[in-house]
Design an enzyme around this catalytic site. Structure first.
Site, PDB file in Angstrom:
ATOM      1  N   ASP A  58       0.789  -1.833   0.001  1.00  0.00           N
ATOM      2  CA  ASP A  58      -0.201  -0.028   0.028  1.00  0.00           C
ATOM      3  C   ASP A  58       0.921   0.933  -0.349  1.00  0.00           C
ATOM      4  O   ASP A  58       0.219   2.629   0.327  1.00  0.00           O
ATOM      5  CB  ASP A  58      -0.932   0.340   0.776  1.00  0.00           C
ATOM      6  CG  ASP A  58      -1.953  -0.983   1.564  1.00  0.00           C
ATOM      7  OD1 ASP A  58      -2.241  -1.096  -0.064  1.00  0.00           O
ATOM      8  OD2 ASP A  58      -1.310  -1.793   2.112  1.00  0.00           O
ATOM      9  N   LYS A  76       2.617   2.382  -5.164  1.00  0.00           N
ATOM     10  CA  LYS A  76       3.190   1.539  -6.468  1.00  0.00           C
ATOM     11  C   LYS A  76       2.561   1.608  -7.417  1.00  0.00           C
ATOM     12  O   LYS A  76       2.983   1.710  -8.690  1.00  0.00           O
ATOM     13  CB  LYS A  76       3.432   0.350  -6.293  1.00  0.00           C
ATOM     14  CG  LYS A  76       4.571  -0.324  -5.212  1.00  0.00           C
ATOM     15  CD  LYS A  76       4.482  -1.696  -4.793  1.00  0.00           C
ATOM     16  CE  LYS A  76       3.763  -2.656  -4.172  1.00  0.00           C
ATOM     17  NZ  LYS A  76       3.024  -2.296  -2.973  1.00  0.00           N
ATOM     18  N   GLY A  86      -4.516  -4.729  -4.433  1.00  0.00           N
ATOM     19  CA  GLY A  86      -5.041  -3.751  -5.639  1.00  0.00           C
ATOM     20  C   GLY A  86      -4.436  -2.444  -6.012  1.00  0.00           C
ATOM     21  O   GLY A  86      -3.681  -1.467  -4.944  1.00  0.00           O
ATOM     22  N   HIS A  87      -4.507  -1.923  -7.251  1.00  0.00           N
ATOM     23  CA  HIS A  87      -3.589  -0.158  -7.357  1.00  0.00           C
ATOM     24  C   HIS A  87      -4.835   0.573  -7.762  1.00  0.00           C
ATOM     25  O   HIS A  87      -5.413   0.083  -8.645  1.00  0.00           O
ATOM     26  CB  HIS A  87      -1.968  -0.644  -8.674  1.00  0.00           C
ATOM     27  CG  HIS A  87      -1.468  -1.743  -7.966  1.00  0.00           C
ATOM     28  ND1 HIS A  87      -0.572  -2.025  -7.081  1.00  0.00           N
ATOM     29  CD2 HIS A  87      -0.827  -2.188  -9.139  1.00  0.00           C
ATOM     30  CE1 HIS A  87       0.518  -2.643  -6.978  1.00  0.00           C
ATOM     31  NE2 HIS A  87       0.057  -2.995  -7.952  1.00  0.00           N
ATOM     32  N   GLN A 128       1.997  -5.721  -3.792  1.00  0.00           N
ATOM     33  CA  GLN A 128       2.019  -5.497  -1.998  1.00  0.00           C
ATOM     34  C   GLN A 128       3.611  -5.466  -1.521  1.00  0.00           C
ATOM     35  O   GLN A 128       4.183  -4.604  -2.492  1.00  0.00           O
ATOM     36  CB  GLN A 128       2.500  -7.257  -0.877  1.00  0.00           C
ATOM     37  CG  GLN A 128       0.541  -8.130  -1.297  1.00  0.00           C
ATOM     38  CD  GLN A 128       0.271  -8.780  -2.266  1.00  0.00           C
ATOM     39  OE1 GLN A 128       1.322  -9.504  -2.767  1.00  0.00           O
ATOM     40  NE2 GLN A 128      -0.860  -9.169  -2.472  1.00  0.00           N
ATOM     41  N   VAL A 156      -9.290  -2.801  -2.374  1.00  0.00           N
ATOM     42  CA  VAL A 156      -9.282  -3.929  -3.267  1.00  0.00           C
ATOM     43  C   VAL A 156     -10.570  -3.824  -1.949  1.00  0.00           C
ATOM     44  O   VAL A 156     -11.626  -4.310  -2.110  1.00  0.00           O
ATOM     45  CB  VAL A 156      -8.183  -5.160  -3.432  1.00  0.00           C
ATOM     46  CG1 VAL A 156      -9.922  -6.116  -3.522  1.00  0.00           C
ATOM     47  CG2 VAL A 156      -7.897  -4.527  -4.664  1.00  0.00           C
TER      48      VAL A 156
END
Length: 438
Positions: free
Chosen positions: A15, A18, A42-43, A226, A302
């Site tokens: 988180d 990235k 999730g990005h 991650q 997410v």
């Protein structure tokens, strides 16, 4: 940066932003390849105020001329992948020409989710804080040499036999251990044989594709999922993910050789967050932590889960830079600290009354850490609209210089907001990126 390749890794517990950074950097790359994890990562990328949430497909997809590769180190949920493809198509993204999926990636099936959800909820089991999306059990099957790969999924007879055998075994295990109701193999097969038809046009030998791109002089970025401290080998075990989130994962997760990697770029927040269970030496409890969470909008892209928040941890960052071989650091969310008069930073650990400068391997050692804090002066000025490093407040520059000096990696880029253009590259890093352009 000799070779035209770079690995981008999270330097903390994930988180770190990235997604945004890979999107910003992808302007300089012809190919972006994701090498680990699944749709638990999730990005969030914001371009001109429009929000894109990506789970499996690399952020390079948002650049029209960039190829987006899902490597063999991924565990692929075909239904989640096709759903993401559909959403991107609806937004006008040319996924059919830009996305490539490894024929050697492992497939997540419904029984993986069933096992993980039941295990995580079972009384007496140590809770890891997983997303219950089947990631861990899919990697377990991979290592037990009992998994289904994408190339195997495209063979309908093999797919049917695999699902029947796996459901027979997993239903019995889940029922015996957790009292779970059985899954219907025929129903699963019907759903996944249709998914295989839609997936097939994206499937290729991505190891060959990536190595050929490198041989042709194209620039390739490898995107981790991650963060370093969630790596299966180097993270805060057992409160980790099931894959290699560090830079080394780029090699095994894509099929390129170690000599093909030009540089490693670590992404760190100006503070630290963590989702799920596990030790967190600088975690803030009470109003301070709540305030940091609110100002940083620290909720999962997410899952929506609130993130635990704490001050920057330099021993952790040094460890992360060491195991990744990090050359450059990108510091995100500087703007979240704008209002603070003083900013505490962890410069060392104390365990059982003794000063410790390295990250302990055991959870007991991690949980008994007392962080040794120093306090830096805050800048108490807004940084969101600043686009040049030299125009940052003096105290903000001093904070960054201190971070650079103590962490052992050079700061290459600073982010002061969620949008693509709220980013500034320092001159040396900008010059290094220029050399990557084909």
């Amino acid at each position: 940066m000799q070779a035209k390749t770079a690995v981008v890794v999270g330097a903390q517990w994930g988180d770190e932003g990235k997604g945004k950074i890979v999107d910003v950097l992808s302007e300089n790359f012809s190919v972006v390849a994701r090498y680990a994890g699944g749709h638990n990562a999730g990005h969030t990328v914001i371009i001109g105020g429009q929000k894109f949430i990506l789970q499996l497909i690399p952020c390079g997809i948002l650049r029209p001329d960039c190829q987006a590769v899902i490597g063999n180190g991924i565990v692929l949920d075909p239904i989640a992948f096709l759903r993401e493809v559909g959403k991107l198509r609806d937004l006008g993204v040319n996924v059919d020409k830009q996305v490539f999926v490894s024929n050697r990636a492992q497939v997540i099936l419904p029984y993986h989710r069933m096992i993980e959800l039941a295990a995580e909820s079972a009384p007496g089991r140590q809770k890891i804080g997983t997303t219950s999306r089947g990631i861990g059990p899919a990697y377990e099957d991979k290592m037990a040499r009992n998994g289904l790969r994408v190339v195997d999924m495209l063979n309908s007879n093999l797919l049917k036999t695999h699902i029947q055998n796996a459901c027979h075994e997993k239903n019995a295990i889940a029922h015996a251990l957790f009292g779970t109701e059985p899954l219907n193999p025929a129903q699963i097969y019907e759903e996944y044989v249709k998914a295989a038809e839609q997936l097939a046009p994206f499937v290729t030998d991505t190891a060959y594709l990536l190595n050929q791109a490198i041989r042709d002089g194209k620039s390739v970025m490898f995107e981790g999922a991650q963060g370093t401290m969630l790596d299966i080998d180097h993270g805060t075990y057992p409160f980790v993910t099931s894959s290699s989130a560090t830079a080394g994962g780029a090699i095994t997760g894509t099929g390129v050789g170690p000599t093909a990697i030009g540089t490693v770029i670590g992404v760190t927040k100006a503070y630290v967050t963590r989702v799920g269970e596990g030790p967190f030496p600088t975690e803030l409890h009470g109003p301070e932590g709540e305030d940091l969470r609110a100002r940083g909008h620290e909720f999962g892209a997410v899952t929506g889960r609130p993130r635990r928040c704490g001050w920057l941890d330099l021993p952790l960052l040094r460890y992360s830079n060491m195991v990744n071989g990090t050359e450059w650091l990108v510091v995100t969310k500087m703007d979240v600290l704008d209002s603070l008069a003083e900013i505490p930073v962890c410069v060392g650990y104390e365990i059982d009354g003794k000063r410790v400068d390295t990250m302990p391997a055991d959870v007991r050692g991690l949980e008994s850490i007392k962080p040794i804090l120093t306090t830096l002066k805050g800048w108490q000025e807004p940084t969101e609209q600043i686009r040049e490093y030299d125009k940052l407040p003096k105290a903000a520059q001093e904070y960054l210089r201190f971070l650079e000096k103590e962490s052992g990696a050079r700061i290459g880029m600073v982010s002061t907001g969620p949008d693509r253009d709220q980013t500034m590259a320092l001159p040396d890093f900008a010059q290094a990126l220029k050399s990557l352009e084909a």
